[in-house]
Each structure stands twice: as structure tokens, then as C-alpha cells.
Design a protein around this motif. Structure first.
Motif, PDB file in Angstrom:
ATOM      1  N   SER A 164       0.833  -1.194   0.000  1.00 13.84           N
ATOM      2  CA  SER A 164       0.000   0.000   0.000  1.00 13.84           C
ATOM      3  C   SER A 164       0.873   1.252   0.000  1.00 13.84           C
ATOM      4  O   SER A 164       2.041   1.209   0.378  1.00 13.84           O
ATOM      5  N   ASP A 165       0.304   2.346  -0.434  1.00 14.53           N
ATOM      6  CA  ASP A 165       0.989   3.644  -0.446  1.00 14.53           C
ATOM      7  C   ASP A 165       2.220   3.670  -1.350  1.00 14.53           C
ATOM      8  O   ASP A 165       3.169   4.412  -1.116  1.00 14.53           O
ATOM      9  N   LEU A 166       2.200   2.863  -2.415  1.00  9.53           N
ATOM     10  CA  LEU A 166       3.298   2.880  -3.383  1.00  9.53           C
ATOM     11  C   LEU A 166       3.101   4.013  -4.378  1.00  9.53           C
ATOM     12  O   LEU A 166       1.985   4.444  -4.650  1.00  9.53           O
ATOM     13  N   ASN A 167       4.207   4.456  -4.944  1.00  7.19           N
ATOM     14  CA  ASN A 167       4.166   5.432  -6.031  1.00  7.19           C
ATOM     15  C   ASN A 167       4.379   4.779  -7.389  1.00  7.19           C
ATOM     16  O   ASN A 167       4.049   5.364  -8.427  1.00  7.19           O
ATOM     17  N   ALA A 168       4.957   3.572  -7.389  1.00  9.21           N
ATOM     18  CA  ALA A 168       5.126   2.786  -8.612  1.00  9.21           C
ATOM     19  C   ALA A 168       5.264   1.330  -8.215  1.00  9.21           C
ATOM     20  O   ALA A 168       5.709   1.008  -7.103  1.00  9.21           O
ATOM     21  N   VAL A 169       4.892   0.431  -9.136  1.00 15.12           N
ATOM     22  CA  VAL A 169       4.976  -0.991  -8.826  1.00 15.12           C
ATOM     23  C   VAL A 169       5.218  -1.790 -10.101  1.00 15.12           C
ATOM     24  O   VAL A 169       4.735  -1.433 -11.182  1.00 15.12           O
ATOM     25  N   VAL A 170       6.021  -2.836  -9.961  1.00  7.96           N
ATOM     26  CA  VAL A 170       6.102  -3.891 -10.977  1.00  7.96           C
ATOM     27  C   VAL A 170       5.325  -5.057 -10.399  1.00  7.96           C
ATOM     28  O   VAL A 170       5.738  -5.652  -9.397  1.00  7.96           O
ATOM     29  N   LEU A 171       4.202  -5.389 -11.017  1.00 10.22           N
ATOM     30  CA  LEU A 171       3.280  -6.387 -10.482  1.00 10.22           C
ATOM     31  C   LEU A 171       3.094  -7.515 -11.491  1.00 10.22           C
ATOM     32  O   LEU A 171       2.847  -7.265 -12.670  1.00 10.22           O
ATOM     33  N   GLU A 172       3.180  -8.732 -11.000  1.00 14.95           N
ATOM     34  CA  GLU A 172       3.062  -9.875 -11.894  1.00 14.95           C
ATOM     35  C   GLU A 172       1.679  -9.981 -12.536  1.00 14.95           C
ATOM     36  O   GLU A 172       0.652  -9.842 -11.881  1.00 14.95           O
ATOM     37  N   ALA A 173       1.685 -10.220 -13.847  1.00 11.05           N
ATOM     38  CA  ALA A 173       0.490 -10.620 -14.596  1.00 11.05           C
ATOM     39  C   ALA A 173       0.973 -11.704 -15.552  1.00 11.05           C
ATOM     40  O   ALA A 173       1.221 -11.452 -16.726  1.00 11.05           O
ATOM     41  N   ASN A 174       1.129 -12.900 -15.039  1.00  4.95           N
ATOM     42  CA  ASN A 174       1.871 -13.939 -15.755  1.00  4.95           C
ATOM     43  C   ASN A 174       1.124 -14.553 -16.923  1.00  4.95           C
ATOM     44  O   ASN A 174       1.696 -14.737 -18.004  1.00  4.95           O
TER      45      ASN A 174
END
Length: 265
Positions: free
Chosen positions: A158-168
Motif C-alpha cells: 500500500s501507499d506505493l508510487n510505482a509498482v512492478v506487479l506480476e500478470a503472468n
């Protein structure tokens, strides 16, 4: 804070995160030559990095680690079980034991001005983690290779400004594709990988007004497509009970083979 992916996918992963003065690699799952080329494209060199954070020991996350470690002598941060697994991988060659720095999920640590928070994730590896990296003002998350998620992951992301998130993967492509049945079941399990839909559901729980960039990472070459992943994740966000719509944020699939744009947050 700035972030860019050098490569992200089932065939190799490497991400650069940092501030104006300090940079970290997250994983080294491609050749040292490709890592250096990706850094050079942004006006940086691998030698500029202050360390390498390893999420887990699977070959698509560490295949270039031995070469980079021997050439640049960069400190390597990973959980103790991950370090043990890496040291048992003959394909990586000899890595100076003094370069390894054991970390523990749930215990943050500092590298120069950057604070790193390792977060335990569910994946079929020795002791895998995601990372949240902060310069004290901005927060960036790297969260891939997780079969499922829980409230602990949501709280840390939470409270991130950017993220690399898996969508495999796209579930239908995986189910009807060429993979053997046991591999399909592994990917779909709670110790496998997040589908596009599950990625969108997790993203819906961590979105906030200050989120500036979402990279979808670790897309499968055989079981997903960039446009399909982006559309599915955006749809899940729009259908969720949050106040946000998928179109409210830049959501872009990271390339398996080419560096992304460098994003500053």
C-alpha cells in the motif's frame, strides 16, 4: 525515485530501482551483457549499482548473477535459504561468499539512502520475497512470482508510487496451451504465478491517489500477450469496489526483451 525494467518475463528478469545517486538491481536473470546494455541505454552502468536484490533462486532471476558478481563485485542481498540455493547452482560458477548478505522477510534494511523492505511471498522457491524500496519520500514495489496474495502483502504494497506487479498468464491460454498438465497445475497453484485477473484484483487493493506507474511484469511468452494483460487488469480494476477505474492510471506491460522507459516518481 526512478525505476525501469531491463527485462521481465518467464525467460529472464532484471529491474533497476534507485534515486538520483544510488541504484539497485532487482534480480539478474539475463546475461551480464544485456544488463549492461540496458543500463547504458539510461545513461548508467552496472558498476553504478550499490547492490543486487534477489527475489528467489529460479534461473530466470539469477542466470546472470555469477558473471555480474565476478565482474563488478556487487553485494548480493537475499534470504538465507535463497543464498544457500544459489550457492548450490553449478551453472552460476563460483561467487565470492563474501558478496552475500543474508536478509529476512519482514525486517527492513538500508543500502546507502535507500530503505528496503523484503516481503514474504508464496512461490515454489526456497524462501522468496518481494521488495518495497524507498528513499524516505517515495515508495516503489517489486512484486512478481507469487501464486497468491494475502493481507500482509497488501499492507506492505500500500501507499506505493510505482509498482512492478506480476500478470503472468491468461487462464484460458494456459489451459488450452501446450504446457504439460503438471506444469499447468503448478502455475495455477498458490505457489505458482498470478493470472491477469488475479493481478488486477491485487492491484485494486493497493491503488492510491499517489500511484504514478504500474508495470505488469513476468508475462508468459506462451500464455499471455501484453495487450491482453493490460486490458484484463484494467477491467478488474474497473469492476472492483474501489473508487478507481483502470483508465485512471498508466498500466503498461513490461517487455520480456527490451528495457522499459525510465519512470521518475
Amino acid at each position: 525515485m526512478n525505476i525501469f525494467t531491463i527485462a521481465s518475463g518467464s525467460s529472464g528478469n532484471c529491474i533497476c530501482v534507485g534515486s538520483d545517486r544510488h541504484h539497485l538491481l532487482v534480480d539478474a536473470g539475463i546475461s551480464g551483457k544485456r544488463i549492461e546494455a540496458g543500463m547504458n541505454e539510461k545513461g548508467l552502468t552496472t558498476r553504478d549499482c550499490d547492490g543486487i536484490l534477489i527475489t528467489h533462486e529460479h534461473i530466470d532471476h539469477v542466470s546472470g548473477l555469477g558473471v555480474v558478481a565476478r565482474k563488478y563485485g556487487l553485494p548480493i542481498y537475499a534470504t538465507s535459504k535463497t543464498i544457500e540455493a544459489i550457492q548450490g547452482m553449478k551453472s552460476l560458477g563460483n561467487i565470492d561468499p563474501g558478496l552475500f548478505h543474508p536478509i529476512t522477510a519482514g525486517e527492513s534494511f538500508d543500502i546507502e539512502e535507500l530503505n528496503i523492505d523484503p516481503v514474504h511471498i508464496s512461490h515454489d522457491a526456497a524462501d522468496p520475497v518481494a521488495y518495497v524500496i524507498s528513499d524516505g519520500k517515495k515508495r516503489v514495489g517489486i512484486c512478481t512470482d507469487l501464486g497468491t496474495y494475502d493481507e500482509n502483502i497488501v499492507a506492505h504494497m500500500s501507499d506505493l508510487n510505482a509498482v512492478v506487479l506480476e500478470a503472468n498468464h491468461d487462464i484460458r491460454m494456459l489451459e488450452t496451451g501446450p504446457y504439460p498438465y503438471q506444469l499447468k497445475m503448478r502455475i495455477l497453484s498458490d505457489r505458482g504465478h498470478l493470472s491477469n485477473e488475479r493481478s488486477g484484483q491485487l492491484l485494486s487493493k493497493i491503488l492510491n491517489d499517489d500511484m504514478e506507474q504500474i508495470f505488469l511484469g513476468h508475462l508468459s511468452k506462451e500464455n499471455n500477450m501484453a495487450e491482453l494483460a493490460e486490458q484484463a487488469v484494467k477491467l478488474e480494476v474497473s469492476l472492483s469496489d474501489t473508487e478507481y477505474k483502470g483508465s485512471d492510471f498508466p498500466i503498461n506491460a513490461a517487455s520480456r526483451s527490451q528495457p522499459s522507459e525510465l519512470v521518475e516518481v
